[in-house]
Design a protein around this motif. Structure first.
Motif, PDB file in Angstrom:
ATOM      1  N   GLY A  77       0.867  -1.431  -0.013  1.00 46.81           N
ATOM      2  CA  GLY A  77      -0.087  -0.129   0.058  1.00 46.81           C
ATOM      3  C   GLY A  77       0.818   1.287  -0.030  1.00 46.81           C
ATOM      4  N   LEU A  78       0.030   2.183   0.236  1.00 45.12           N
ATOM      5  CA  LEU A  78       0.775   3.775   0.344  1.00 45.12           C
ATOM      6  C   LEU A  78       0.652   4.410   1.729  1.00 45.12           C
ATOM      7  N   ILE A  79       1.582   5.138   2.012  1.00 44.54           N
ATOM      8  CA  ILE A  79       1.247   5.728   3.447  1.00 44.54           C
ATOM      9  C   ILE A  79       1.780   7.423   2.995  1.00 44.54           C
ATOM     10  N   VAL A  80       0.845   8.208   3.341  1.00 40.52           N
ATOM     11  CA  VAL A  80       0.782   9.646   2.852  1.00 40.52           C
ATOM     12  C   VAL A  80       0.984  10.336   4.191  1.00 40.52           C
ATOM     13  N   GLU A  81       1.982  10.957   4.425  1.00 38.55           N
ATOM     14  CA  GLU A  81       2.002  11.750   5.935  1.00 38.55           C
ATOM     15  C   GLU A  81       1.811  13.186   5.615  1.00 38.55           C
ATOM     16  N   ARG A  82       0.782  13.497   5.137  1.00 44.44           N
ATOM     17  CA  ARG A  82       0.289  14.887   5.090  1.00 44.44           C
ATOM     18  C   ARG A  82      -1.443  14.930   4.922  1.00 44.44           C
ATOM     19  N   THR A  83      -1.867  16.142   4.972  1.00 45.52           N
ATOM     20  CA  THR A  83      -3.299  16.281   4.652  1.00 45.52           C
ATOM     21  C   THR A  83      -3.402  16.570   3.024  1.00 45.52           C
ATOM     22  N   ILE A  84      -4.595  15.961   2.664  1.00 49.93           N
ATOM     23  CA  ILE A  84      -4.683  16.091   1.046  1.00 49.93           C
ATOM     24  C   ILE A  84      -5.724  17.299   0.738  1.00 49.93           C
ATOM     25  N   ARG A  85      -5.065  18.199  -0.007  1.00 53.30           N
ATOM     26  CA  ARG A  85      -5.814  19.530  -0.099  1.00 53.30           C
ATOM     27  C   ARG A  85      -6.834  19.395  -1.154  1.00 53.30           C
ATOM     28  N   SER A  86      -7.755  20.339  -1.116  1.00 53.24           N
ATOM     29  CA  SER A  86      -8.845  20.430  -2.062  1.00 53.24           C
ATOM     30  C   SER A  86      -8.252  20.564  -3.619  1.00 53.24           C
ATOM     31  N   GLY A  87      -9.011  19.842  -4.380  1.00 55.89           N
ATOM     32  CA  GLY A  87      -8.230  19.494  -5.910  1.00 55.89           C
ATOM     33  C   GLY A  87      -7.249  18.604  -6.091  1.00 55.89           C
ATOM     34  N   GLN A  88      -6.632  17.801  -4.906  1.00 60.33           N
ATOM     35  CA  GLN A  88      -5.848  16.956  -5.075  1.00 60.33           C
ATOM     36  C   GLN A  88      -6.225  15.636  -4.909  1.00 60.33           C
ATOM     37  N   GLN A  89      -5.589  14.758  -5.788  1.00 60.04           N
ATOM     38  CA  GLN A  89      -6.129  13.329  -5.795  1.00 60.04           C
ATOM     39  C   GLN A  89      -4.777  12.453  -5.434  1.00 60.04           C
ATOM     40  N   VAL A  90      -5.197  11.369  -4.562  1.00 64.82           N
ATOM     41  CA  VAL A  90      -4.207  10.361  -4.131  1.00 64.82           C
ATOM     42  C   VAL A  90      -4.620   9.042  -4.474  1.00 64.82           C
ATOM     43  N   TRP A  91      -3.661   8.031  -5.123  1.00 59.63           N
ATOM     44  CA  TRP A  91      -4.097   6.978  -5.666  1.00 59.63           C
ATOM     45  C   TRP A  91      -3.188   5.974  -4.952  1.00 59.63           C
ATOM     46  N   SER A  92      -3.650   4.952  -4.391  1.00 57.48           N
ATOM     47  CA  SER A  92      -2.794   3.413  -4.186  1.00 57.48           C
ATOM     48  C   SER A  92      -3.443   2.480  -5.035  1.00 57.48           C
ATOM     49  N   PRO A  93      -2.932   2.387  -6.287  1.00 58.02           N
ATOM     50  CA  PRO A  93      -3.200   1.069  -7.000  1.00 58.02           C
ATOM     51  C   PRO A  93      -3.139  -0.325  -6.774  1.00 58.02           C
ATOM     52  N   LYS A  94      -2.054  -0.482  -5.830  1.00 63.18           N
ATOM     53  CA  LYS A  94      -1.832  -1.914  -5.265  1.00 63.18           C
ATOM     54  C   LYS A  94      -2.241  -2.292  -4.212  1.00 63.18           C
ATOM     55  N   GLY A  95      -2.738  -1.427  -3.030  1.00 61.16           N
ATOM     56  CA  GLY A  95      -2.904  -1.718  -1.775  1.00 61.16           C
ATOM     57  C   GLY A  95      -3.826  -1.053  -1.092  1.00 61.16           C
ATOM     58  N   ASP A  96      -3.853  -0.768   0.310  1.00 53.60           N
ATOM     59  CA  ASP A  96      -4.308   0.184   1.145  1.00 53.60           C
ATOM     60  C   ASP A  96      -3.877   1.494   1.096  1.00 53.60           C
ATOM     61  N   LEU A  97      -4.357   2.400   1.586  1.00 54.30           N
ATOM     62  CA  LEU A  97      -3.875   3.783   1.470  1.00 54.30           C
ATOM     63  C   LEU A  97      -4.102   4.404   2.756  1.00 54.30           C
ATOM     64  N   VAL A  98      -3.003   4.843   3.411  1.00 52.19           N
ATOM     65  CA  VAL A  98      -3.120   5.461   4.826  1.00 52.19           C
ATOM     66  C   VAL A  98      -2.853   6.964   4.864  1.00 52.19           C
ATOM     67  N   ILE A  99      -3.778   7.700   5.229  1.00 53.04           N
ATOM     68  CA  ILE A  99      -3.514   9.022   5.332  1.00 53.04           C
ATOM     69  C   ILE A  99      -3.247   9.530   6.618  1.00 53.04           C
ATOM     70  N   LEU A 100      -1.937   9.973   7.165  1.00 51.60           N
ATOM     71  CA  LEU A 100      -1.783  10.553   8.232  1.00 51.60           C
ATOM     72  C   LEU A 100      -2.025  12.197   8.507  1.00 51.60           C
ATOM     73  N   GLY A 101      -3.170  12.319   8.315  1.00 48.01           N
ATOM     74  CA  GLY A 101      -3.969  13.708   8.176  1.00 48.01           C
ATOM     75  C   GLY A 101      -5.213  13.788   7.778  1.00 48.01           C
ATOM     76  N   SER A 102      -5.891  14.677   7.210  1.00 44.51           N
ATOM     77  CA  SER A 102      -7.054  14.703   6.907  1.00 44.51           C
ATOM     78  C   SER A 102      -7.094  14.857   5.382  1.00 44.51           C
TER      79      SER A 102
END
Length: 248
Positions: A128-153
């Motif tokens: 999977g993918l771990i993202v250590e930030r907040t995902i802002r308006s207009g942004q897209q984050v994609w984990s194509p092969k596993g779980d997605l962990v967002i350490l933020g909002s």
């Protein structure tokens, strides 16, 4: 052969390439052939200017309708276009729909039972993918092969997608789509739920479908008998387990 001719041949050999992919596409399931009812319901869904589906590519799914009772596809496509939706393909229906789809420049997607390999479970995603930030308006984050962990909002107007489950250790205000390759066991977890849209394996719920008591609380979303359900996550019990109960 001149240098210019060689360059032109190289360009022509690289003019295009076909590539298989699994892009997220909105599916509109039809439960009636009544075009008036369909347009009224569609208008009510899209009355919010910030609605997620506005100007989205759309697959018209008629698998739940009897083959002998189908709405006129040209009229349905025109209805969608009036509401700034872009039908690109149809699924289900009968041979008339297939012919109409072709004449309208739409694709045809085979039914789920035929398209998915028989006697094979959808493999759970890998790394999977771990993202250590907040995902802002207009942004897209994609984990194509596993779980997605967002350490933020995930802010309003942002979108997160994963082949597996989605974990948001903050407030989920945007859109979250888990199990995008068809994993029905995927889930969506967040510490504070205020989402615009939730989806698992193509099953959607929009903001107006969430029970208000769940707003601002830790929530998990999962599939049960093709229904998207939300449950409030509770603090650990005395034996170390987690308790939750269905709210919506």
């Amino acid at each position: 052969m001149s240098t210019t001719q060689a360059a032109m041949m190289k360009v022509s050999q690289q003019a295009l390439r076909f590539k298989g992919t699994m892009l997220p596409v909105t599916v509109m399931e039809l439960f009636t052939a009544d075009l008036v009812a369909l347009e009224q319901h569609l208008a009510s869904k899209l009355q919010d200017p910030s609605a997620f589906f506005t100007r989205s590519p759309l697959v018209l799914n008629a698998e739940r309708l009897p083959p002998e009772l189908m709405p006129d596809l040209a009229a349905l496509v025109a209805c969608c276009q009036r509401h700034e939706l872009l039908p690109i393909a149809v699924r289900g229906g009968n041979h008339v729909w297939r012919e109409q789809a072709w004449s309208l420049g739409l694709g045809w997607i085979d039914t789920q039972d035929n398209a998915r390999p028989q006697n094979k479970a959808v493999p759970h995603a890998g790394a999977g993918l771990i993202v250590e930030r907040t995902i802002r308006s207009g942004q897209q984050v994609w984990s194509p092969k596993g779980d997605l962990v967002i350490l933020g909002s995930v802010n309003e107007g942002a979108e997160v997608l994963a082949a597996g489950s989605i974990h948001v250790y903050g407030t989920l205000r945007g859109r979250a789509l888990a199990g995008i390759h068809g994993d029905h066991k995927a889930r969506i977890f967040c510490m504070q739920m205020d989402a615009e849209l939730l989806a698992i394996a193509g099953n959607y719920k929009m903001a107006e479908d969430f029970a208000s008591p769940l707003r601002g609380k830790p929530v998990q979303t999962y599939l049960e008998a093709e229904r998207l359900l939300l449950a409030e996550l509770q603090l650990p019990t005395s034996n170390g387990g987690w308790r939750s109960w269905l709210q919506a």
